[in-house]
Design a protein around this motif. Structure first.
Motif, PDB file in Angstrom:
ATOM      1  N   GLY A 176       6.051  -3.028  12.906  1.00  0.00           N
ATOM      2  CA  GLY A 176       5.645  -2.132  11.811  1.00  0.00           C
ATOM      3  C   GLY A 176       6.483  -0.873  11.781  1.00  0.00           C
ATOM      4  O   GLY A 176       5.962   0.226  11.582  1.00  0.00           O
ATOM      5  N   SER A 234       8.703  -0.136   9.558  1.00  0.00           N
ATOM      6  CA  SER A 234       9.231   0.156   8.219  1.00  0.00           C
ATOM      7  C   SER A 234       8.541   1.340   7.547  1.00  0.00           C
ATOM      8  O   SER A 234       8.979   1.782   6.486  1.00  0.00           O
ATOM      9  N   SER A 235       7.445   1.841   8.120  1.00  0.00           N
ATOM     10  CA  SER A 235       6.812   3.029   7.523  1.00  0.00           C
ATOM     11  C   SER A 235       5.893   3.692   8.544  1.00  0.00           C
ATOM     12  O   SER A 235       5.708   3.190   9.652  1.00  0.00           O
ATOM     13  N   GLY A 289       5.075   3.725  12.894  1.00  0.00           N
ATOM     14  CA  GLY A 289       6.161   2.939  13.490  1.00  0.00           C
ATOM     15  C   GLY A 289       7.518   3.561  13.200  1.00  0.00           C
ATOM     16  O   GLY A 289       8.366   3.708  14.091  1.00  0.00           O
ATOM     17  N   ARG A 342       8.085  -6.627   7.954  1.00  0.00           N
ATOM     18  CA  ARG A 342       8.428  -7.622   6.927  1.00  0.00           C
ATOM     19  C   ARG A 342       9.497  -7.100   5.970  1.00  0.00           C
ATOM     20  O   ARG A 342      10.337  -7.842   5.507  1.00  0.00           O
ATOM     21  N   VAL A 379       4.380 -10.465  11.772  1.00  0.00           N
ATOM     22  CA  VAL A 379       3.689 -10.732  13.052  1.00  0.00           C
ATOM     23  C   VAL A 379       2.580 -11.776  12.927  1.00  0.00           C
ATOM     24  O   VAL A 379       2.018 -12.205  13.936  1.00  0.00           O
ATOM     25  N   ALA A 430       2.110  -2.623  14.278  1.00  0.00           N
ATOM     26  CA  ALA A 430       1.873  -3.230  12.958  1.00  0.00           C
ATOM     27  C   ALA A 430       0.376  -3.448  12.760  1.00  0.00           C
ATOM     28  O   ALA A 430      -0.305  -3.973  13.643  1.00  0.00           O
ATOM     29  N   THR A 435      -2.826 -10.228  11.440  1.00  0.00           N
ATOM     30  CA  THR A 435      -1.882  -9.116  11.656  1.00  0.00           C
ATOM     31  C   THR A 435      -2.306  -8.276  12.858  1.00  0.00           C
ATOM     32  O   THR A 435      -1.516  -8.037  13.775  1.00  0.00           O
ATOM     33  N   LYS A 454      -9.862  -3.725  15.448  1.00  0.00           N
ATOM     34  CA  LYS A 454      -9.489  -2.622  16.342  1.00  0.00           C
ATOM     35  C   LYS A 454     -10.377  -2.606  17.591  1.00  0.00           C
ATOM     36  O   LYS A 454      -9.917  -2.203  18.665  1.00  0.00           O
ATOM     37  N   PRO A 502      -5.745   6.697  16.834  1.00  0.00           N
ATOM     38  CA  PRO A 502      -5.790   7.808  15.893  1.00  0.00           C
ATOM     39  C   PRO A 502      -7.029   7.778  15.006  1.00  0.00           C
ATOM     40  O   PRO A 502      -7.611   6.714  14.746  1.00  0.00           O
ATOM     41  N   VAL A 535      -4.698   9.411   9.595  1.00  0.00           N
ATOM     42  CA  VAL A 535      -3.270   9.736   9.553  1.00  0.00           C
ATOM     43  C   VAL A 535      -2.764   9.423   8.142  1.00  0.00           C
ATOM     44  O   VAL A 535      -2.958   8.302   7.655  1.00  0.00           O
ATOM     45  N   THR A 556      -0.434   8.082   5.963  1.00  0.00           N
ATOM     46  CA  THR A 556       0.746   7.192   5.921  1.00  0.00           C
ATOM     47  C   THR A 556       0.556   6.287   4.697  1.00  0.00           C
ATOM     48  O   THR A 556      -0.262   6.594   3.829  1.00  0.00           O
ATOM     49  N   PHE A 562      -0.975   3.660   4.957  1.00  0.00           N
ATOM     50  CA  PHE A 562      -2.169   2.903   5.353  1.00  0.00           C
ATOM     51  C   PHE A 562      -3.224   2.841   4.236  1.00  0.00           C
ATOM     52  O   PHE A 562      -3.726   1.764   3.890  1.00  0.00           O
ATOM     53  N   VAL A 621      -2.142   0.947   1.137  1.00  0.00           N
ATOM     54  CA  VAL A 621      -2.289  -0.506   1.342  1.00  0.00           C
ATOM     55  C   VAL A 621      -3.775  -0.874   1.218  1.00  0.00           C
ATOM     56  O   VAL A 621      -4.133  -1.853   0.555  1.00  0.00           O
TER      57      VAL A 621
HETATM   58  P1  NDP Z   1       1.572   2.056   7.376  1.00  0.00           P
HETATM   59  O1  NDP Z   1       0.959   1.242   6.285  1.00  0.00           O
HETATM   60  O2  NDP Z   1       2.401   3.220   6.992  1.00  0.00           O
HETATM   61  O3  NDP Z   1       2.424   1.125   8.349  1.00  0.00           O
HETATM   62  C1  NDP Z   1       1.989  -0.152   8.704  1.00  0.00           C
HETATM   63  C2  NDP Z   1       3.172  -0.936   9.235  1.00  0.00           C
HETATM   64  O4  NDP Z   1       2.702  -2.238   9.618  1.00  0.00           O
HETATM   65  C3  NDP Z   1       4.259  -1.114   8.200  1.00  0.00           C
HETATM   66  O5  NDP Z   1       5.511  -0.868   8.794  1.00  0.00           O
HETATM   67  C4  NDP Z   1       4.136  -2.571   7.792  1.00  0.00           C
HETATM   68  O6  NDP Z   1       5.431  -3.090   7.506  1.00  0.00           O
HETATM   69  C5  NDP Z   1       3.599  -3.191   9.084  1.00  0.00           C
HETATM   70  N1  NDP Z   1       2.950  -4.464   8.852  1.00  0.00           N
HETATM   71  C6  NDP Z   1       1.861  -4.728   8.097  1.00  0.00           C
HETATM   72  N2  NDP Z   1       1.619  -6.048   8.080  1.00  0.00           N
HETATM   73  C7  NDP Z   1       2.600  -6.636   8.835  1.00  0.00           C
HETATM   74  C8  NDP Z   1       2.916  -7.953   9.192  1.00  0.00           C
HETATM   75  N3  NDP Z   1       2.187  -8.994   8.756  1.00  0.00           N
HETATM   76  N4  NDP Z   1       3.987  -8.179   9.984  1.00  0.00           N
HETATM   77  C9  NDP Z   1       4.738  -7.145  10.419  1.00  0.00           C
HETATM   78  N5  NDP Z   1       4.510  -5.867  10.126  1.00  0.00           N
HETATM   79  C10 NDP Z   1       3.437  -5.623   9.329  1.00  0.00           C
HETATM   80  O7  NDP Z   1       0.344   2.514   8.289  1.00  0.00           O
HETATM   81  P2  NDP Z   1       0.279   3.312   9.683  1.00  0.00           P
HETATM   82  O8  NDP Z   1       1.604   3.740  10.121  1.00  0.00           O
HETATM   83  O9  NDP Z   1      -0.779   4.309   9.523  1.00  0.00           O
HETATM   84  O10 NDP Z   1      -0.289   2.159  10.627  1.00  0.00           O
HETATM   85  C11 NDP Z   1       0.253   1.868  11.888  1.00  0.00           C
HETATM   86  C12 NDP Z   1      -0.869   1.465  12.827  1.00  0.00           C
HETATM   87  O11 NDP Z   1      -1.744   2.568  12.998  1.00  0.00           O
HETATM   88  C13 NDP Z   1      -1.739   0.321  12.334  1.00  0.00           C
HETATM   89  O12 NDP Z   1      -2.026  -0.539  13.401  1.00  0.00           O
HETATM   90  C14 NDP Z   1      -3.024   1.021  11.872  1.00  0.00           C
HETATM   91  O13 NDP Z   1      -4.130   0.175  11.950  1.00  0.00           O
HETATM   92  C15 NDP Z   1      -3.077   2.141  12.885  1.00  0.00           C
HETATM   93  N6  NDP Z   1      -3.910   3.268  12.514  1.00  0.00           N
HETATM   94  C16 NDP Z   1      -3.658   3.975  11.364  1.00  0.00           C
HETATM   95  C17 NDP Z   1      -4.459   5.048  11.028  1.00  0.00           C
HETATM   96  C18 NDP Z   1      -4.280   5.807   9.776  1.00  0.00           C
HETATM   97  O14 NDP Z   1      -5.203   6.552   9.386  1.00  0.00           O
HETATM   98  N7  NDP Z   1      -3.143   5.713   9.109  1.00  0.00           N
HETATM   99  C19 NDP Z   1      -5.552   5.475  11.915  1.00  0.00           C
HETATM  100  C20 NDP Z   1      -5.724   4.668  13.087  1.00  0.00           C
HETATM  101  C21 NDP Z   1      -4.914   3.627  13.372  1.00  0.00           C
HETATM  102  P3  NDP Z   1       5.776  -4.174   6.380  1.00  0.00           P
HETATM  103  O15 NDP Z   1       4.836  -3.963   5.244  1.00  0.00           O
HETATM  104  O16 NDP Z   1       7.214  -3.879   6.046  1.00  0.00           O
HETATM  105  O17 NDP Z   1       5.625  -5.482   7.067  1.00  0.00           O
END
Ligand code: NDP
Ligand code: 8X3
Length: 258
Positions: free
Chosen positions: A13, A15-16, A19, A38, A66, A93, A116, A162, A188, A191, A193, A195, A198
């Motif tokens: 993950g 790409s945004s 990560g 992805r 993944v 991810a 995922t 989770k 966390p 955050v 992002t 997230f 999506v």
């Molecule tokens: P983002 O949506 O910004 O990033 C999510 C990342 O996961 C993207 O890079 C996306 O890439 C990747 N991803 C999603 N599905 C797949 C897949 N099938 N295969 C590979 N990569 C995948 O969200 P965050 O950065 O916030 O999320 C990162 C982690 O933090 C997650 O596990 C989330 O549950 C966790 N989290 C987030 C919180 C929040 O409030 N934001 C709070 C607590 C935890 P791509 O689409 O290019 O595949």
């Protein structure tokens, strides 16, 4: 020289969000990177951007969904020699779709979240940890959530995934207790992002409402903690870290300025 200099970090993950921010911060520490997600075009952009200011690190950007165990195994088996020996695996991810009550959650949505957030993390760990055991070094950092500590209405399946990350992290730490391999979890709260975008399937207004009236964490806040966790001396393991914005106390207790 910093402790992380020359280490290889594998991030899912990348790409945004968290990560991507982690990739940038590990690069500053002189780490070689395996960037996966992805959206390959985003990874290629990130690689180009990081490479401009960090000439001496090796970056491998590779498409990886993944949810697909075969892809995981292929990507890990075919890692270029420069990054074959992974020192830090960041299982980041993850995603959520919707806020439906349990009785309404569609099967495809259940499958996507389980595949995922749980199966991806499990199969990546299985693909990488055996080599860490052979090398007698390594660190697995799983990104959990407050949602893995406290369930909330409209989050049943995401919370379940989770909670699973929490359980898997703890079990793996026990299984590896007689090895030098470290297992950590960072959980966390809110955050800002992609997230929420999506979660609400592109509805920007709904996504922005989540953070209305408070200052949420940003991806760099969590990336800093991931890098800090990875950078402790080899005998120190940060097992579990719960991190909120200052005006969040738990899943549902949030103070918003009127
Ligand atoms: P983002 O949506 O910004 O990033 C999510 C990342 O996961 C993207 O890079 C996306 O890439 C990747 N991803 C999603 N599905 C797949 C897949 N099938 N295969 C590979 N990569 C995948 O969200 P965050 O950065 O916030 O999320 C990162 C982690 O933090 C997650 O596990 C989330 O549950 C966790 N989290 C987030 C919180 C929040 O409030 N934001 C709070 C607590 C935890 P791509 O689409 O290019 O595949
Ligand atoms: C993301 C935090 O509260 O949106 O893991 O579920 S929450």
């Amino acid at each position: 020289m910093g402790r992380l200099q020359g280490k290889t970090v594998f991030i899912t993950g990348a790409s945004s969000g968290i990560g991507e921010a982690s990739a940038r911060q590990f690069a500053k520490e002189g780490c070689n990177l395996v960037l996966t997600a992805r959206r390959l075009e985003k990874l290629e952009q990130l690689k180009a951007d990081i490479s401009k200011s960090h000439l001496n690190i090796f970056i491998h950007a590779v498409k990886l969904d993944v949810r697909d165990k075969k892809q995981i195994d292929t990507v890990v088996t075919e890692l270029p020699a420069q990054v074959k020996d992974v020192d830090v695996l960041v299982n980041n991810a993850g995603m959520v779709i919707g806020t439906d009550p349990l009785i309404d959650v569609k099967e495809a949505v259940v499958d996507q979240m389980l595949a995922t957030n749980i199966k991806g993390l499990v199969f990546l760990t299985q693909a990488i940890v055996p080599r860490m055991k052979e090398r007698e070094t390594g660190h697995v950092i799983n990104i959990g959530s407050i949602a893995g500590k406290q369930a909330y209405a409209g989050g049943s399946i995401y919370c379940a995934t989770k909670f699973a990350v929490d359980a898997i992290t703890k079990a793996l730490a026990i299984e590896l207790v007689d090895t030098p391999i470290r297992v950590s979890q960072i959980c966390p709260g809110m955050v800002n992002t992609e997230f929420s975008t999506v979660r609400f399937q592109g509805d920007k207004e709904k996504a922005d409402n989540v953070y209305k009236g408070l200052q949420p964490l940003v991806a760099d806040d969590i990336a800093e903690l991931i890098v800090f966790t990875a950078g402790r001396p080899a005998h120190v393991n940060i097992a579990d870290m719960l991190v909120f914005p200052v005006n969040q106390a738990d899943s549902k207790t949030v103070y918003r300025r009127p």
